[in-house]
Design an enzyme around this catalytic site. Sequence first.
Site, PDB file in Angstrom:
ATOM      1  CG  HIS A  82      -2.041  -0.988   1.114  1.00 58.63           C
ATOM      2  ND1 HIS A  82      -2.985  -1.175   2.088  1.00 58.63           N
ATOM      3  CD2 HIS A  82      -2.351  -1.864   0.115  1.00 58.63           C
ATOM      4  CE1 HIS A  82      -3.839  -2.117   1.705  1.00 58.63           C
ATOM      5  NE2 HIS A  82      -3.476  -2.560   0.515  1.00 58.63           N
ATOM      6  CD  GLU A  84      -2.178   4.030   3.018  1.00 64.99           C
ATOM      7  OE1 GLU A  84      -1.739   3.372   2.037  1.00 64.99           O
ATOM      8  OE2 GLU A  84      -3.357   3.961   3.391  1.00 64.99           O
ATOM      9  CB  CYS A 111      -6.277  -0.618   5.024  1.00 60.72           C
ATOM     10  SG  CYS A 111      -4.586  -1.226   5.084  1.00 60.72           S
ATOM     11  CB  CYS A 114      -1.636   1.275   6.159  1.00 62.74           C
ATOM     12  SG  CYS A 114      -1.163   0.532   4.579  1.00 62.74           S
TER      13      CYS A 114
HETATM   14 ZN   LIG Z   1      -3.208  -0.085   3.705  1.00 60.65          ZN
END
Ligand SMILES: [Zn+2]
Length: 168
Positions: A82, A84, A111, A114
């Site tokens: 991801h 992040e 999410c 993360c």
């Molecule tokens: Zn994430």
Amino acid sequence: MQEETASSNEQHPVSLKWIQRYFKIAEQVSAWSKDPSSKIGAIIVGDKGQIISQGYNGFPRGVIDSEDRYNQREIKYKLVVHAEMNAILNALYNGSSVDGATLYVHNLPVCHECAKAIIQAGITRVYIDTNINERWQESWHYTKTMFSEAKVECYYYNDADGSITRQC
Ligand SMILES: [Zn+2]
């Protein structure tokens, strides 16, 4: 639901002008993603306003990022890092601390996976620029719960009207 709109600099730690500037950069970074269906960008900014690192959603360095893999969701979800997380890992690669830093995420909410990394890396403030749709409700719920308990501030920036709403 607790909501609080910050309209002036006194109430808010970062000025709207700079929030908009950082989101413009995060948007640029998101465009670098090879994922044809979702392009997310993240920027980590230090307490002096310096950009520490950037990240977008993509496969790990060296892993074959073919269109074919991106088009098969099962495979994509297993291989993707991801935005992040990539921003945090890019900071690590540079040997930079993100302790006390602010994270700007363009195009998706953070999410819960993360969120854990954000907390553990020492990031203390997060801005997102997307509404939470049905699909992200549950994950976002855990993100907000963890952020609240770990004292990570999170805000929703609405690009349409420039409003900033505290989420946790
Ligand atoms: Zn994430």
